[in-house]
Design a protein around this motif. Structure first.
Motif, PDB file in Angstrom:
ATOM      1  N   ILE A 238      -1.318  25.245  94.191  1.00  0.00           N
ATOM      2  CA  ILE A 238      -2.409  25.462  95.203  1.00  0.00           C
ATOM      3  C   ILE A 238      -3.687  24.399  94.743  1.00  0.00           C
ATOM      4  O   ILE A 238      -4.137  23.639  95.736  1.00  0.00           O
ATOM      5  CB  ILE A 238      -3.195  26.912  94.896  1.00  0.00           C
ATOM      6  CG1 ILE A 238      -1.996  27.934  95.259  1.00  0.00           C
ATOM      7  CG2 ILE A 238      -4.434  27.179  95.654  1.00  0.00           C
ATOM      8  CD1 ILE A 238      -2.282  29.397  95.085  1.00  0.00           C
ATOM      9  N   GLN A 239      -3.733  24.118  93.466  1.00  0.00           N
ATOM     10  CA  GLN A 239      -4.858  23.172  93.170  1.00  0.00           C
ATOM     11  C   GLN A 239      -4.407  21.556  93.734  1.00  0.00           C
ATOM     12  O   GLN A 239      -5.253  20.902  94.429  1.00  0.00           O
ATOM     13  CB  GLN A 239      -5.160  23.214  91.706  1.00  0.00           C
ATOM     14  CG  GLN A 239      -6.247  22.020  91.195  1.00  0.00           C
ATOM     15  CD  GLN A 239      -6.522  22.133  89.716  1.00  0.00           C
ATOM     16  OE1 GLN A 239      -5.916  22.944  89.005  1.00  0.00           O
ATOM     17  NE2 GLN A 239      -7.247  21.160  89.206  1.00  0.00           N
ATOM     18  N   ALA A 240      -3.341  21.342  93.442  1.00  0.00           N
ATOM     19  CA  ALA A 240      -2.766  20.155  93.790  1.00  0.00           C
ATOM     20  C   ALA A 240      -2.882  19.697  95.346  1.00  0.00           C
ATOM     21  O   ALA A 240      -3.527  18.784  95.736  1.00  0.00           O
ATOM     22  CB  ALA A 240      -1.283  19.723  93.157  1.00  0.00           C
ATOM     23  N   LEU A 241      -2.279  20.479  96.040  1.00  0.00           N
ATOM     24  CA  LEU A 241      -2.250  20.801  97.562  1.00  0.00           C
ATOM     25  C   LEU A 241      -3.793  20.610  97.956  1.00  0.00           C
ATOM     26  O   LEU A 241      -4.143  19.982  99.049  1.00  0.00           O
ATOM     27  CB  LEU A 241      -1.476  21.658  98.225  1.00  0.00           C
ATOM     28  CG  LEU A 241       0.027  21.173  97.962  1.00  0.00           C
ATOM     29  CD1 LEU A 241       0.856  22.511  98.595  1.00  0.00           C
ATOM     30  CD2 LEU A 241       0.625  20.220  98.555  1.00  0.00           C
ATOM     31  N   GLY A 242      -4.407  21.608  97.393  1.00  0.00           N
ATOM     32  CA  GLY A 242      -6.021  21.771  97.944  1.00  0.00           C
ATOM     33  C   GLY A 242      -6.727  20.561  97.723  1.00  0.00           C
ATOM     34  O   GLY A 242      -7.656  20.186  98.449  1.00  0.00           O
ATOM     35  N   GLU A 243      -6.445  19.736  96.397  1.00  0.00           N
ATOM     36  CA  GLU A 243      -7.163  18.518  96.301  1.00  0.00           C
ATOM     37  C   GLU A 243      -6.767  17.452  96.993  1.00  0.00           C
ATOM     38  O   GLU A 243      -7.765  16.604  97.353  1.00  0.00           O
ATOM     39  CB  GLU A 243      -7.105  18.179  94.932  1.00  0.00           C
ATOM     40  CG  GLU A 243      -8.008  19.138  93.580  1.00  0.00           C
ATOM     41  CD  GLU A 243      -7.525  18.538  92.523  1.00  0.00           C
ATOM     42  OE1 GLU A 243      -7.086  17.745  92.212  1.00  0.00           O
ATOM     43  OE2 GLU A 243      -8.161  19.354  91.711  1.00  0.00           O
ATOM     44  N   LEU A 244      -5.752  17.707  97.702  1.00  0.00           N
ATOM     45  CA  LEU A 244      -5.139  16.575  98.655  1.00  0.00           C
ATOM     46  C   LEU A 244      -5.516  16.805  99.932  1.00  0.00           C
ATOM     47  O   LEU A 244      -5.277  16.332 101.168  1.00  0.00           O
ATOM     48  CB  LEU A 244      -3.342  16.457  98.616  1.00  0.00           C
ATOM     49  CG  LEU A 244      -2.997  15.746  97.168  1.00  0.00           C
ATOM     50  CD1 LEU A 244      -1.569  15.884  97.310  1.00  0.00           C
ATOM     51  CD2 LEU A 244      -3.549  14.341  97.131  1.00  0.00           C
ATOM     52  N   TYR A 269      -9.397  26.052  98.810  1.00  0.00           N
ATOM     53  CA  TYR A 269      -8.458  25.636  99.176  1.00  0.00           C
ATOM     54  C   TYR A 269      -7.766  26.041 100.532  1.00  0.00           C
ATOM     55  O   TYR A 269      -7.939  27.351 100.854  1.00  0.00           O
ATOM     56  CB  TYR A 269      -7.598  25.605  98.068  1.00  0.00           C
ATOM     57  CG  TYR A 269      -7.918  24.997  96.825  1.00  0.00           C
ATOM     58  CD1 TYR A 269      -8.461  23.789  96.689  1.00  0.00           C
ATOM     59  CD2 TYR A 269      -7.744  25.420  95.546  1.00  0.00           C
ATOM     60  CE1 TYR A 269      -8.996  23.122  95.512  1.00  0.00           C
ATOM     61  CE2 TYR A 269      -7.992  24.821  94.343  1.00  0.00           C
ATOM     62  CZ  TYR A 269      -8.565  23.517  94.373  1.00  0.00           C
ATOM     63  OH  TYR A 269      -9.166  23.040  93.365  1.00  0.00           O
ATOM     64  N   ASN A 270      -7.105  25.368 101.302  1.00  0.00           N
ATOM     65  CA  ASN A 270      -6.505  25.945 102.613  1.00  0.00           C
ATOM     66  C   ASN A 270      -5.179  26.418 102.296  1.00  0.00           C
ATOM     67  O   ASN A 270      -4.118  25.783 102.493  1.00  0.00           O
ATOM     68  CB  ASN A 270      -6.509  24.345 103.441  1.00  0.00           C
ATOM     69  CG  ASN A 270      -5.784  25.017 104.961  1.00  0.00           C
ATOM     70  OD1 ASN A 270      -5.789  26.310 105.314  1.00  0.00           O
ATOM     71  ND2 ASN A 270      -5.842  24.317 105.822  1.00  0.00           N
ATOM     72  N   THR A 271      -5.361  27.437 101.665  1.00  0.00           N
ATOM     73  CA  THR A 271      -4.130  28.441 101.118  1.00  0.00           C
ATOM     74  C   THR A 271      -4.090  29.679 101.861  1.00  0.00           C
ATOM     75  O   THR A 271      -4.970  30.620 102.120  1.00  0.00           O
ATOM     76  CB  THR A 271      -4.014  28.381  99.745  1.00  0.00           C
ATOM     77  OG1 THR A 271      -4.223  27.476  99.090  1.00  0.00           O
ATOM     78  CG2 THR A 271      -2.876  29.271  99.456  1.00  0.00           C
ATOM     79  N   CYS A 272      -2.835  30.167 102.689  1.00  0.00           N
ATOM     80  CA  CYS A 272      -2.780  31.283 103.379  1.00  0.00           C
ATOM     81  C   CYS A 272      -1.829  32.271 102.627  1.00  0.00           C
ATOM     82  O   CYS A 272      -0.522  31.588 102.289  1.00  0.00           O
ATOM     83  CB  CYS A 272      -2.401  31.117 104.878  1.00  0.00           C
ATOM     84  SG  CYS A 272      -3.758  30.371 105.669  1.00  0.00           S
ATOM     85  N   PHE A 273      -1.818  33.448 102.545  1.00  0.00           N
ATOM     86  CA  PHE A 273      -0.854  34.296 101.748  1.00  0.00           C
ATOM     87  C   PHE A 273      -0.378  35.271 102.850  1.00  0.00           C
ATOM     88  O   PHE A 273      -1.036  35.964 103.570  1.00  0.00           O
ATOM     89  CB  PHE A 273      -1.463  35.178 100.691  1.00  0.00           C
ATOM     90  CG  PHE A 273      -1.937  34.627  99.510  1.00  0.00           C
ATOM     91  CD1 PHE A 273      -1.549  34.243  98.394  1.00  0.00           C
ATOM     92  CD2 PHE A 273      -3.259  33.593  99.718  1.00  0.00           C
ATOM     93  CE1 PHE A 273      -1.685  33.565  97.399  1.00  0.00           C
ATOM     94  CE2 PHE A 273      -3.675  32.887  98.682  1.00  0.00           C
ATOM     95  CZ  PHE A 273      -3.080  32.676  97.405  1.00  0.00           C
ATOM     96  N   LYS A 274       1.012  34.940 103.315  1.00  0.00           N
ATOM     97  CA  LYS A 274       1.662  35.743 104.269  1.00  0.00           C
ATOM     98  C   LYS A 274       2.197  36.795 103.864  1.00  0.00           C
ATOM     99  O   LYS A 274       2.857  37.555 104.901  1.00  0.00           O
ATOM    100  CB  LYS A 274       2.730  34.602 104.968  1.00  0.00           C
ATOM    101  CG  LYS A 274       1.909  33.386 105.449  1.00  0.00           C
ATOM    102  CD  LYS A 274       1.344  33.345 106.524  1.00  0.00           C
ATOM    103  CE  LYS A 274       0.912  32.287 107.138  1.00  0.00           C
ATOM    104  NZ  LYS A 274       0.145  32.391 108.498  1.00  0.00           N
ATOM    105  N   GLY A 275       2.535  37.152 102.627  1.00  0.00           N
ATOM    106  CA  GLY A 275       3.202  38.340 102.400  1.00  0.00           C
ATOM    107  C   GLY A 275       4.725  38.637 102.334  1.00  0.00           C
ATOM    108  O   GLY A 275       5.127  37.299 102.520  1.00  0.00           O
ATOM    109  N   ILE A 276       5.413  39.576 102.604  1.00  0.00           N
ATOM    110  CA  ILE A 276       6.687  39.615 102.458  1.00  0.00           C
ATOM    111  C   ILE A 276       7.277  39.465 103.979  1.00  0.00           C
ATOM    112  O   ILE A 276       7.001  40.238 104.558  1.00  0.00           O
ATOM    113  CB  ILE A 276       7.385  40.695 101.643  1.00  0.00           C
ATOM    114  CG1 ILE A 276       7.005  40.675 100.193  1.00  0.00           C
ATOM    115  CG2 ILE A 276       8.819  41.056 101.957  1.00  0.00           C
ATOM    116  CD1 ILE A 276       7.489  41.687  99.213  1.00  0.00           C
ATOM    117  N   VAL A 277       8.436  38.843 104.272  1.00  0.00           N
ATOM    118  CA  VAL A 277       9.137  39.011 105.535  1.00  0.00           C
ATOM    119  C   VAL A 277      10.629  39.243 105.241  1.00  0.00           C
ATOM    120  O   VAL A 277      11.017  38.856 104.103  1.00  0.00           O
ATOM    121  CB  VAL A 277       8.934  37.754 106.225  1.00  0.00           C
ATOM    122  CG1 VAL A 277       7.577  37.275 106.521  1.00  0.00           C
ATOM    123  CG2 VAL A 277       9.477  36.636 105.560  1.00  0.00           C
TER     124      VAL A 277
END
Length: 392
Positions: A238-244, A269-277
């Protein structure tokens, strides 16, 4: 009539498989054995008290082959302590069904002693199958765990599973593991003959998981699919992609979900939690993303990685056993040097800027079709079973 029995991992039920969206994936190898005529019937011994009713619904919905029978756990044992008791008593309590079996197989080492008892009591060939090696996992957790109490607890589990593994690998008729690393580890640690342990890689239904040649509507966002637990190194991802300034969508649930959500929100950070599918929904989901990432400090043979590669995603994975057995750096994916934020960032920058990613994607699809197809894996497992005394 040839009958294959499966001992579910202790504490796991058919209800859990359905709830976590795993049923469509986990059933495949057994339905393939039935489809290819290897067995006439499959019996699942589970730890759910209403799993027989759930099985009926699945059959009615055409989601489960009717030749798969489910033997639930009696209501009396629906308690954490009594469930362990049942794992020892099941072979006697379910004697009617155990006597029918031509072979007994396990899903993981946890609870596999039930299969060993059936093997000893009824002289049934015993195939010890494990998706990952518990002592290898807990050895890593001992190193990573902070705090004396938690470290001692992790060390005790490492010792406990070491004793269980040693017993079962010596007592089983044959064993299968999902990676060559695990085979070497087990044979060396427990002094097991190499011919007794076979590598059966995790499988993918390549008719379901495939590159659909559609637009990757989620553009340059990354996808992660799996448990939200410490061993997946999600804070660093999350941190690595967020910083990028790259978006990340996480599919799955786990004990760290709230902490991860708070971490992403606090740092914007641009992170979305989609849950279980459900597993059968994943092919469309993978095909909507260009990039997949898995930066764990250790892995067995991660199914989500195989699924993403089969769907043509550009995959990034840590350079550790289990992952590097699948990803060939700059050939069918990209290896991340280690689990650190800087290494993840470095690999992502290099990989996303590469102009040969169409070739990388095509190579990934071809690799999975060649080495990890459901049909191929079922045939390989059947060959092992025949050597154990199961004949056509």
């Amino acid at each position: 009539m040839k009958i294959l029995g499966l001992i579910f991992t202790r504490g796991v039920s058919l209800a859990v498989w359905v709830e976590k969206g795993l049923i469509d994936r986990e059933k495949q190898i057994y339905e393939e054995h039935l489809h290819q005529g290897h067995f006439d019937k499959v019996i699942w011994f589970t730890y759910g008290t209403e799993d027989d009713r759930i099985r009926e619904k699945l059959v009615q919905q055409n989601r489960l082959d009717e030749r798969i029978e489910v033997i639930p756990m009696p209501d009396f044992y629906a308690d954490k302590f009594l469930m362990r008791v049942y794992s020892y008593r099941m072979p006697s309590f379910q004697q009617k069904y155990c006597k029918q079996l031509d072979i007994i197989k396990t899903n993981q080492i946890e609870g596999a002693w039930t299969a060993e008892i059936i093997h000893r009591k009824y002289k049934t060939p015993f195939l010890l199958r494990t998706g990952y090696t518990y002592t290898s996992l807990w050895k890593g957790k001992v190193k990573e765990t902070k705090g004396l109490y938690k470290k001692v607890k992790a060390y005790w589990k490492y010792i406990k599973y070491g004793r269980i593994e040693k017993l079962l690998y010596h007592k089983c008729t044959n064993a299968t593991v999902s990676s060559y690393h695990d085979k070497g580890y087990i044979c060396n640690r427990y002094n097991i003959a190499e011919e007794k342990v076979s590598v059966i890689t995790n499988y993918i239904d390549c008719e379901l998981f495939k590159d659909m040649k559609t637009d990757r509507v989620n553009g340059n966002r990354f996808i992660f699919v799996g448990r939200l637990s410490a061993e997946k190194n999600l804070f660093h991802i999350i941190q690595a992609l967020g910083e990028l300034k790259i978006g990340l969508d996480i599919y799955g649930k786990g004990e760290l979900q709230k902490e991860l959500m708070d971490f992403a929100e606090q740092n914007h950070y641009n992170t979305c939690f989609k849950g279980i599918v459900n597993n059968n929904e994943l092919p469309l989901i993978y095909n909507s993303y260009r990039y997949y990432i898995l930066a764990s400090p250790s892995e067995g043979m991660p199914k989500a990685l195989l699924e993403a590669m089969a769907c043509g995603c550009i995959c990034f994975g840590t350079n550790v056993d289990g992952i590097r057995e699948v990803i060939r750096d700059n050939e069918n994916g990209y290896l991340i040097a280690d689990t650190s934020v800087e290494s993840i960032k470095s690999a992502v920058i290099a990989g996303t800027q590469c102009k040969e990613n169409d070739r990388i994607s095509e190579n990934a699809v071809c690799y999975i079709q060649k080495y990890h197809s459901l049909k191929k894996v079922a045939e390989e497992e059947w060959e092992i079973m025949k050597r154990m005394g199961i004949y056509e």
